[in-house]
Design a protein around this motif. Sequence first.
Motif, PDB file in Angstrom:
ATOM      1  N   GLU A   9       8.427   4.979   0.315  1.00 35.49           N
ATOM      2  CA  GLU A   9       7.518   4.977  -0.836  1.00 35.49           C
ATOM      3  C   GLU A   9       7.108   6.418  -1.188  1.00 35.49           C
ATOM      4  OE1 GLU A   9       3.507   3.529  -0.291  1.00 35.49           O
ATOM      5  OE2 GLU A   9       3.779   2.216  -2.024  1.00 35.49           O
ATOM      6  N   ASN A  10       6.827   7.223  -0.180  1.00 38.21           N
ATOM      7  CA  ASN A  10       6.508   8.631  -0.439  1.00 38.21           C
ATOM      8  C   ASN A  10       7.681   9.338  -1.105  1.00 38.21           C
ATOM      9  OD1 ASN A  10       3.931   8.596   0.568  1.00 38.21           O
ATOM     10  ND2 ASN A  10       4.433   9.566   2.522  1.00 38.21           N
ATOM     11  N   ALA A  11       8.882   9.058  -0.620  1.00 37.56           N
ATOM     12  CA  ALA A  11      10.065   9.704  -1.194  1.00 37.56           C
ATOM     13  C   ALA A  11      10.170   9.349  -2.683  1.00 37.56           C
ATOM     14  CB  ALA A  11      11.327   9.281  -0.438  1.00 37.56           C
ATOM     15  N   LYS A  60       7.559   8.438  -4.580  1.00 43.80           N
ATOM     16  CA  LYS A  60       6.406   9.023  -5.281  1.00 43.80           C
ATOM     17  C   LYS A  60       6.531  10.528  -5.489  1.00 43.80           C
ATOM     18  CE  LYS A  60       2.720   7.802  -3.083  1.00 43.80           C
ATOM     19  NZ  LYS A  60       1.524   7.153  -2.490  1.00 43.80           N
ATOM     20  N   TYR A  61       7.028  11.202  -4.457  1.00 48.53           N
ATOM     21  CA  TYR A  61       7.030  12.667  -4.522  1.00 48.53           C
ATOM     22  C   TYR A  61       8.385  13.274  -4.860  1.00 48.53           C
ATOM     23  CZ  TYR A  61       2.469  11.772  -2.595  1.00 48.53           C
ATOM     24  OH  TYR A  61       1.212  11.288  -2.418  1.00 48.53           O
ATOM     25  N   GLY A  62       9.403  12.415  -5.036  1.00 44.59           N
ATOM     26  CA  GLY A  62      10.715  12.935  -5.400  1.00 44.59           C
ATOM     27  C   GLY A  62      10.829  13.089  -6.910  1.00 44.59           C
ATOM     28  N   THR A  80      15.333  11.279   3.271  1.00 42.91           N
ATOM     29  CA  THR A  80      15.389  12.579   2.618  1.00 42.91           C
ATOM     30  C   THR A  80      15.310  12.400   1.106  1.00 42.91           C
ATOM     31  OG1 THR A  80      16.840  13.322   4.384  1.00 42.91           O
ATOM     32  CG2 THR A  80      16.709  14.739   2.448  1.00 42.91           C
ATOM     33  N   ASN A  81      14.443  13.162   0.495  1.00 43.91           N
ATOM     34  CA  ASN A  81      14.380  13.086  -0.972  1.00 43.91           C
ATOM     35  C   ASN A  81      14.423  14.491  -1.567  1.00 43.91           C
ATOM     36  OD1 ASN A  81      11.253  13.105  -0.152  1.00 43.91           O
ATOM     37  ND2 ASN A  81      11.505  13.971  -2.196  1.00 43.91           N
ATOM     38  N   ARG A  82      14.732  14.533  -2.851  1.00 46.26           N
ATOM     39  CA  ARG A  82      14.725  15.817  -3.544  1.00 46.26           C
ATOM     40  C   ARG A  82      13.484  15.877  -4.418  1.00 46.26           C
ATOM     41  NH1 ARG A  82      18.306  19.731  -4.346  1.00 46.26           N
ATOM     42  NH2 ARG A  82      19.974  18.659  -3.265  1.00 46.26           N
ATOM     43  N   ARG A 135      -2.960  14.981  -7.745  1.00 49.99           N
ATOM     44  CA  ARG A 135      -1.683  14.356  -8.070  1.00 49.99           C
ATOM     45  C   ARG A 135      -1.485  13.090  -7.249  1.00 49.99           C
ATOM     46  NH1 ARG A 135       3.574  16.392  -6.583  1.00 49.99           N
ATOM     47  NH2 ARG A 135       5.096  14.912  -7.403  1.00 49.99           N
ATOM     48  N   SER A 136      -1.788  13.172  -5.937  1.00 52.11           N
ATOM     49  CA  SER A 136      -1.623  12.012  -5.073  1.00 52.11           C
ATOM     50  C   SER A 136      -2.482  10.850  -5.566  1.00 52.11           C
ATOM     51  CB  SER A 136      -1.990  12.370  -3.634  1.00 52.11           C
ATOM     52  OG  SER A 136      -2.367  11.228  -2.923  1.00 52.11           O
ATOM     53  N   ARG A 137      -3.739  11.168  -5.966  1.00 54.64           N
ATOM     54  CA  ARG A 137      -4.634  10.130  -6.477  1.00 54.64           C
ATOM     55  C   ARG A 137      -4.062   9.470  -7.706  1.00 54.64           C
ATOM     56  NH1 ARG A 137      -9.781  12.826  -6.074  1.00 54.64           N
ATOM     57  NH2 ARG A 137     -10.669  12.292  -4.067  1.00 54.64           N
ATOM     58  N   GLY A 175      -2.075   7.352  -4.387  1.00 47.22           N
ATOM     59  CA  GLY A 175      -2.076   7.663  -2.952  1.00 47.22           C
ATOM     60  C   GLY A 175      -3.466   7.636  -2.350  1.00 47.22           C
ATOM     61  N   THR A 176      -3.534   7.302  -1.067  1.00 48.31           N
ATOM     62  CA  THR A 176      -4.819   7.313  -0.369  1.00 48.31           C
ATOM     63  C   THR A 176      -4.887   8.471   0.620  1.00 48.31           C
ATOM     64  OG1 THR A 176      -3.954   5.931   1.401  1.00 48.31           O
ATOM     65  CG2 THR A 176      -4.990   4.806  -0.441  1.00 48.31           C
ATOM     66  N   GLY A 177      -3.740   9.040   0.963  1.00 54.27           N
ATOM     67  CA  GLY A 177      -3.718  10.102   1.964  1.00 54.27           C
ATOM     68  C   GLY A 177      -3.754   9.560   3.384  1.00 54.27           C
ATOM     69  N   LEU A 178      -3.601   8.248   3.515  1.00 53.56           N
ATOM     70  CA  LEU A 178      -3.659   7.659   4.855  1.00 53.56           C
ATOM     71  C   LEU A 178      -2.282   7.222   5.366  1.00 53.56           C
ATOM     72  CD1 LEU A 178      -6.883   5.485   4.518  1.00 53.56           C
ATOM     73  CD2 LEU A 178      -6.618   7.606   5.804  1.00 53.56           C
ATOM     74  N   GLY A 179      -1.317   7.160   4.456  1.00 54.64           N
ATOM     75  CA  GLY A 179       0.011   6.634   4.821  1.00 54.64           C
ATOM     76  C   GLY A 179       0.619   7.287   6.053  1.00 54.64           C
ATOM     77  N   LEU A 180       0.673   8.612   6.044  1.00 57.80           N
ATOM     78  CA  LEU A 180       1.337   9.303   7.154  1.00 57.80           C
ATOM     79  C   LEU A 180       0.508   9.256   8.436  1.00 57.80           C
ATOM     80  CD1 LEU A 180       2.999  12.350   5.361  1.00 57.80           C
ATOM     81  CD2 LEU A 180       4.099  10.297   6.248  1.00 57.80           C
ATOM     82  N   ALA A 181      -0.816   9.134   8.294  1.00 59.54           N
ATOM     83  CA  ALA A 181      -1.659   8.986   9.499  1.00 59.54           C
ATOM     84  C   ALA A 181      -1.316   7.655  10.173  1.00 59.54           C
ATOM     85  CB  ALA A 181      -3.137   9.033   9.124  1.00 59.54           C
TER      86      ALA A 181
HETATM   87  N1  LIG Z   1       8.488  13.016   0.515  1.00 57.67           N
HETATM   88  C1  LIG Z   1       7.480  13.832   0.255  1.00 57.67           C
HETATM   89  N2  LIG Z   1       7.642  14.938  -0.519  1.00 57.67           N
HETATM   90  C2  LIG Z   1       6.616  15.772  -0.781  1.00 57.67           C
HETATM   91  N3  LIG Z   1       5.373  15.607  -0.299  1.00 57.67           N
HETATM   92  C3  LIG Z   1       5.137  14.541   0.488  1.00 57.67           C
HETATM   93  C4  LIG Z   1       6.165  13.609   0.818  1.00 57.67           C
HETATM   94  N4  LIG Z   1       5.624  12.653   1.616  1.00 57.67           N
HETATM   95  C5  LIG Z   1       4.327  12.992   1.767  1.00 57.67           C
HETATM   96  N5  LIG Z   1       4.021  14.117   1.102  1.00 57.67           N
HETATM   97  C6  LIG Z   1       2.718  14.801   1.046  1.00 57.67           C
HETATM   98  O1  LIG Z   1       1.957  14.350   2.144  1.00 57.67           O
HETATM   99  C7  LIG Z   1       0.706  13.838   1.694  1.00 57.67           C
HETATM  100  C8  LIG Z   1       0.253  12.734   2.619  1.00 57.67           C
HETATM  101  O2  LIG Z   1       1.091  11.602   2.519  1.00 57.67           O
HETATM  102  P1  LIG Z   1       0.481  10.159   2.749  1.00 57.67           P
HETATM  103  O3  LIG Z   1      -0.302  10.217   4.017  1.00 57.67           O
HETATM  104  O4  LIG Z   1       1.552   9.157   2.646  1.00 57.67           O
HETATM  105  O5  LIG Z   1      -0.582  10.030   1.581  1.00 57.67           O
HETATM  106  P2  LIG Z   1      -0.430   9.574   0.047  1.00 57.67           P
HETATM  107  O6  LIG Z   1      -1.269   8.348  -0.009  1.00 57.67           O
HETATM  108  O7  LIG Z   1      -0.990  10.707  -0.748  1.00 57.67           O
HETATM  109  O8  LIG Z   1       1.009   9.286  -0.222  1.00 57.67           O
HETATM  110  C9  LIG Z   1       0.952  13.416   0.274  1.00 57.67           C
HETATM  111  O9  LIG Z   1      -0.223  13.439  -0.477  1.00 57.67           O
HETATM  112  C10 LIG Z   1       1.928  14.478  -0.199  1.00 57.67           C
HETATM  113  O10 LIG Z   1       1.219  15.626  -0.579  1.00 57.67           O
END
Ligand SMILES: Nc1ncnc2c1ncn2[C@@H]1O[C@H](COP(=O)(O)OP(=O)(O)O)[C@@H](O)[C@H]1O
Length: 350
Positions: A249-251, A253-255, A278-280, A303-305, A309-315
Amino acid sequence: MTAPKEHFPVIEPGALAEIGSMLDDGLLVADDSGTVMSANNAAVRFLGEGLVGRDLVDLIPAKDVSDVVAGRGRERTFSFAAETSVAMEFNVRIRQMDDGRIIVMLLDMTLQRNLEKVRRDFVANVSHELRSPLTSLAGFIETILINEVRDWPTQQRFLRIMEEEAGRMSRLIDDLLSLSRVEVDEHIIPDETVPLLEVVKSVIASLETRASQRGMRIRLSDRRSQSTGRLVMFGFADEINEVFHNLIENAIKYGFDNTVIEVELELAGPERVMISVTNRGETIAEKHISRLTERFYRVDKARSRKIGGTGLGLAIVKHIVNRHRGAMEVSSAEDGLTRFAVSLPVIAQP
Ligand SMILES: Nc1ncnc2c1ncn2[C@@H]1O[C@H](COP(=O)(O)OP(=O)(O)O)[C@@H](O)[C@H]1O
Ligand SMILES: [Mg+2]
């Protein structure tokens, strides 16, 4: 120097050293002028080498120390922040014994203070994150009521924004619950078996539509030399699902639009598999990389908001990966390729 009282036997110097070496707390013994005579290992770890012969007042520059050394008090307890290479905090107890020697105990409070700070910051962050959508909701409700907005298109526009804000609050609460669940369960060793490849495939299938809305494609490559064997691991399927859902999902959102997201699977040892996404997109600067798994850490908050995004996904991802005895590596290259690779233990296949 006064003679030791009979009912208070002095621990002989040898025994004192022995006891000192068993303590996790720092222990310094100084003579009545405040010159250090011995230090245990913990004290050396806290304050550095070469303690013997130094002045207590130099080592721990605090009024309580100079008071006891000067005979203005027999016993004191105080907090002390050491300016060593890493910031450390201690509870210090200093006491002059009957024979004149001065004993100093250093209790390391660094971890506890840090945990307290993390907890305080977390509560402040949660409140802040919940307040902003709430403020916005309240604002629109008020606007509609007070200004008596009657025309339907405007009302509808407002309602859409309100819907989005409500959605944000509910995502935040979902993520918070997820996070607290994985934190509480972190010590439970998973015993269910999870078909890894099938889980990854189903995550990809569930996100394909979202990817295609941005002209993106998700490509799965199995790079094992013999990709016939099933990949099975001990774990919780829902949690493993959550890991790859978050990463892919991050890939998305941020790709960048119209790019390909690569999901690659390879063996990383006889009983370990590495799955990478891996994303571009925009490169993540080095200084952010190690902090991405902190709760609420976002490279670009606004931008994430905006993209939900909540900023909790990777945690959440980090906790789940830890619990499954896995590891995660993140790299982001100048050319815009960002890669999140998770290695996980799998059950050896015959
Ligand atoms: N594939 C990605 N490419 C670029 N930045 C990323 C990627 N994945 C995560 N990030 C960065 O890491 C931050 C934290 O990710 P995450 O904890 O999933 O929160 P969010 O809810 O913002 O997606 C994101 O806000 C973004 O800035
Ligand atoms: Mg995310």
